[in-house]
Design a protein around this motif. Structure first.
Motif, mmCIF file in Angstrom:
data_model
loop_
_atom_site.group_PDB
_atom_site.id
_atom_site.type_symbol
_atom_site.label_atom_id
_atom_site.label_comp_id
_atom_site.label_asym_id
_atom_site.label_seq_id
_atom_site.Cartn_x
_atom_site.Cartn_y
_atom_site.Cartn_z
ATOM 1 N N SER A 146 0.811 -1.220 0.000
ATOM 2 C CA SER A 146 0.000 0.000 0.000
ATOM 3 C C SER A 146 0.846 1.272 0.000
ATOM 4 O O SER A 146 0.406 2.307 -0.512
ATOM 5 C CB SER A 146 -0.932 -0.004 1.218
ATOM 6 O OG SER A 146 -0.178 -0.095 2.421
ATOM 7 N N THR A 147 2.047 1.202 0.543
ATOM 8 C CA THR A 147 2.919 2.378 0.576
ATOM 9 C C THR A 147 3.482 2.684 -0.808
ATOM 10 O O THR A 147 3.464 3.835 -1.265
ATOM 11 C CB THR A 147 4.083 2.175 1.563
ATOM 12 O OG1 THR A 147 3.565 1.868 2.858
ATOM 13 C CG2 THR A 147 4.961 3.413 1.636
ATOM 14 N N SER A 230 5.706 2.255 5.389
ATOM 15 C CA SER A 230 5.308 3.217 6.411
ATOM 16 C C SER A 230 3.793 3.251 6.630
ATOM 17 O O SER A 230 3.325 3.530 7.747
ATOM 18 C CB SER A 230 5.808 4.618 6.039
ATOM 19 O OG SER A 230 5.278 5.010 4.777
ATOM 20 N N LYS A 231 2.990 2.977 5.600
ATOM 21 C CA LYS A 231 1.541 2.995 5.747
ATOM 22 C C LYS A 231 1.012 1.768 6.486
ATOM 23 O O LYS A 231 -0.179 1.713 6.802
ATOM 24 C CB LYS A 231 0.878 3.087 4.374
ATOM 25 C CG LYS A 231 1.037 4.451 3.710
ATOM 26 C CD LYS A 231 0.212 4.531 2.434
ATOM 27 C CE LYS A 231 0.337 5.914 1.799
ATOM 28 N NZ LYS A 231 -0.484 6.032 0.563
ATOM 29 N N ASP A 232 1.854 0.816 6.770
ATOM 30 C CA ASP A 232 1.434 -0.388 7.491
ATOM 31 C C ASP A 232 1.498 -0.205 8.998
ATOM 32 O O ASP A 232 1.236 -1.158 9.751
ATOM 33 C CB ASP A 232 2.308 -1.584 7.079
ATOM 34 C CG ASP A 232 2.124 -1.957 5.611
ATOM 35 O OD1 ASP A 232 1.087 -1.584 5.020
ATOM 36 O OD2 ASP A 232 3.011 -2.621 5.052
#
Length: 257
Positions: A146-147, A230-232
């Protein structure tokens, strides 16, 4: 008197001619009868001979299940004379296929290589943080990131943690190097024999230095940021490598608990 004698002679001659004629006819008739009889008998005998020969050839003299005796059968050694083609061409695809087993069946060694690689890890591993919760598992197949907004292999395991959670050594080893990676942040590589553990996304103020020998459970640092993930949320990314091959860290942990 002379006239009577002449007439009697004439009559006697006619009777003789009639007799011989009748006798000749009888002989011919008898000859024809004999010839016809002979022919019939001869044909009958010939037909009997042919029929008996046919019956003798096709009619078995023994029952099927009866043992056959008085006949000797010599077994000749069987030799394979059929010559098989060494190669052929597929009619559908037009692809040349070799009949050689070595060439036609490629050796599948993927799973064997993974097993052999894993067996080279002689030490067991502990969890690197107090919490053993997994946020993302190991995958050699492409999974969505997702990042980065794309699909890629995830060759490590993400352990979910709070920011600045304590990170400990999963096994004994030596700190071979500490470096910063654009994707995985600050990385500490700890080697143990022929395998290495990569601790990725650690805060800068860590408790170790290159060349330091660690024991299982020693504090390495605190959980920081993994730029490519980072989005995790906050987590520690761990990879285990034997040479240049990665293996699933959870297989080593779970097999030695």
């Amino acid at each position: 008197m002379r006239r009577y004698s002449y007439q009697n002679n004439k009559k006697s001659r006619k009777e003789k001619i009639g007799f011989f004629t009748a006798f000749s006819v009888c002989l011919v008739a008898v000859g024809l009868a004999l010839w016809s009889t002979y022919s019939s008998i001869g044909g009958f005998e010939n037909s009997n001979i042919e029929e008996s020969t046919y019956v003798a050839y096709y009619t078995p003299t023994k029952q099927v299940d009866s043992p056959l005796t008085g006949v000797t059968v010599t077994e000749e050694p069987w030799e394979e004379t059929q010559q098989y083609p060494t190669e052929y061409v597929s009619e559908d695809e037009g692809v040349e296929i070799s009949s050689s087993l070595e060439n036609s069946i490629p050796a599948y060694t993927g799973e064997n290589e993974k097993l052999q690689t894993m067996l080279q890890v002689s030490a067991s591993l502990d969890y690197p943080i107090v919490s053993s919760e997994i946020s993302k598992e190991y995958s050699e197949k492409a999974v969505y990131n997702s990042t980065m907004g794309d699909y890629r292999a995830h060759t490590g395991v993400d352990f979910k943690a709070l920011e600045r959670s304590q990170v400990v050594a999963m096994c004994d080893g030596v700190v071979e190097e500490i470096y910063t990676d654009s994707l995985y942040g600050i990385v500490a590589r700890v080697a143990n024999g022929n395998f290495s553990v990569y601790y990725c996304g650690i805060e800068e103020d860590m408790n170790i230095s290159e060349g330091q020998r660690l024991s299982r459970g020693d504090v390495i640092g605190k959980v920081g940021i993994v730029p490519c993930e980072s989005k995790d949320g906050a987590h520690l990314h761990i990879e285990v490598k034997v040479g240049d091959k990665t293996i699933d860290p959870l297989l080593i942990i779970s097999s030695n608990e």
